[in-house]
Design a protein around this motif. Structure first.
Motif, short mmCIF file in Angstrom:
data_model
loop_
_atom_site.label_atom_id
_atom_site.label_comp_id
_atom_site.label_asym_id
_atom_site.label_seq_id
_atom_site.Cartn_x
_atom_site.Cartn_y
_atom_site.Cartn_z
N LEU A 197 0.82 -1.60 0.15
CA LEU A 197 -0.13 0.27 -0.31
C LEU A 197 1.11 1.53 -0.02
O LEU A 197 2.00 0.84 1.33
N ASN A 198 0.84 1.85 -0.82
CA ASN A 198 1.55 3.33 -1.41
C ASN A 198 0.74 4.31 -1.01
O ASN A 198 0.36 4.61 -2.27
N ALA A 199 1.58 5.20 -0.14
CA ALA A 199 0.74 6.49 -0.07
C ALA A 199 1.59 7.46 -0.85
O ALA A 199 3.16 7.41 -0.88
N VAL A 200 0.63 8.70 -1.87
CA VAL A 200 1.68 9.76 -2.32
C VAL A 200 1.04 10.92 -2.66
O VAL A 200 0.08 10.79 -2.13
N TRP A 201 1.73 12.09 -2.21
CA TRP A 201 1.31 13.47 -1.95
C TRP A 201 1.91 14.13 -2.50
O TRP A 201 3.27 14.27 -3.16
N GLY A 202 1.32 15.24 -2.79
CA GLY A 202 2.04 16.61 -2.96
C GLY A 202 1.05 16.46 -4.92
O GLY A 202 0.60 15.84 -5.20
N ASN A 203 1.27 17.86 -5.38
CA ASN A 203 0.49 18.36 -6.57
C ASN A 203 2.20 18.59 -7.77
O ASN A 203 2.79 19.92 -7.78
#
Length: 335
Positions: A197-203
């Protein structure tokens, strides 16, 4: 991201469904209070807004979009199934800036066949698949397979019976999904490998938090080796107690780099915003994307919270970073 701003005013929007049991309402209320307190302790002014009926626009009408950032923790409009995208649509129409993905991306995530087509078009590995709106499975001959409802979230419709190993089992399960959920069945090859399970954040500039592995080593039956609704939410159940969450996942540097490449490509291809979670299975040197989760659950027990802690973020800091990402879209609070 530069130093986080902890003075950004937040409306914490959440659903409180009348049909929930008192225990479910209490648990949801505790989670909301924990998130609100975590942000408030950092300095964010907080107003908690519970949505208890279908009149979402009326509930929000007393607030000025220019004065708040909405932390969107509203998973549906009470009484309206599959309405999470509509929550975003209402806020977009009213001019609110809110955390997480847009209406269009949330709607995409509820249409699993569309997500599969996006992945295929982007050359992102995903298990072979087909969609069936009748129990006639035609020439499907890939086993083991997993059968999912084509338009559900939160592992709804997923159980040990979702894994099938023969045409007869497949036809029965497809018929069950069609009859029980009144929607087509998505059939995929079941990748009986490691799950991350891989969380990503940002824009724009995006990054992956430490990968979390779901450890199924205590489960030898192939039908148990998946993250079902029971395994996620039924505390004290056999599956809930048998599956461990390991962070950071142990992978060779080259494999970790490949996992990150696929995860970030998926986040971008599906249009996720601010944060999301990409679920992946690994078998024979290939990482297969099995699910895309814009606006994943982020209560203190979830995989993203554990991944953020591994990266050095407290619960409040994680949530504040999500607020700060949304603030960059706000006409007054953007830097």
């Amino acid at each position: 991201m530069n130093e986080l701003r902890h003075n950004l005013p937040v409306l914490l929007l959440h659903n409180m469904n009348p049909e929930w049991t008192p225990a479910e309402q209490s648990e949801s209320g505790q989670d909301v209070a924990t998130l609100g307190n975590a942000l408030n302790e950092l300095g964010h002014p907080i107003e908690i807004v519970a949505v208890e009926n279908a009149r979402l626009a009326e509930r929000l009408s007393t607030f000025d979009p220019r004065e708040h950032i909405v932390f969107n923790w509203c998973e549906e409009i009470p009484g309206i199934p599959h309405s999470e995208p509509e929550v975003a649509a209402v806020m977009e129409k009213m001019g609110f800036v809110f955390t997480g993905s847009s209406h269009d991306v949330l709607a995409l995530s509820y249409d699993k066949p569309r997500v599969k087509r996006v992945l295929d078009e982007a050359n992102i590995p995903t298990p072979p698949w087909n969609v069936f709106d009748t129990p006639d499975i035609g020439g499907w001959n890939i086993y083991p397979s997993i059968v999912k409802a084509a338009n559900e979230h939160c592992s709804i419709g997923i159980s040990s019976e979702s894994i099938v190993t023969s045409p007869a089992e497949l036809e029965n399960r497809v018929a069950f999904i069609i009859e029980s959920y009144n929607q087509p069945a998505l059939v995929e090859e079941f990748i009986n490998g490691r799950e991350f399970l891989n969380a990503v954040w940002g824009n724009g500039k995006i990054s992956m938090l430490p990968a979390v592995e779901m450890d199924y080593s205590e489960l030898t039956d192939i039908r148990d080796r998946l993250f079902t609704y029971e395994a996620k939410y039924v505390s004290g159940s056999r599956l809930y107690d048998s599956i461990d969450m390991c962070v950071p996942a142990e992978l060779e540097p080259s494999a970790l780099a490949e996992l990150e490449r696929i995860v970030l490509a998926t986040y971008q291809a599906t249009g996720c915003r601010d944060y999301g979670r990409i679920d992946v299975r690994y078998l024979n040197g290939i990482f297969y994307v099995i699910d895309v989760n814009p606006n994943p659950d982020i209560n203190p027990q979830t995989s993203m919270t554990h991944a953020a802690a591994e990266a050095g973020y407290s619960y409040g800091q994680m949530c504040s970073r999500i607020v700060n990402l949304a603030a960059d879209r706000h006409p007054f609070f953007r830097k």
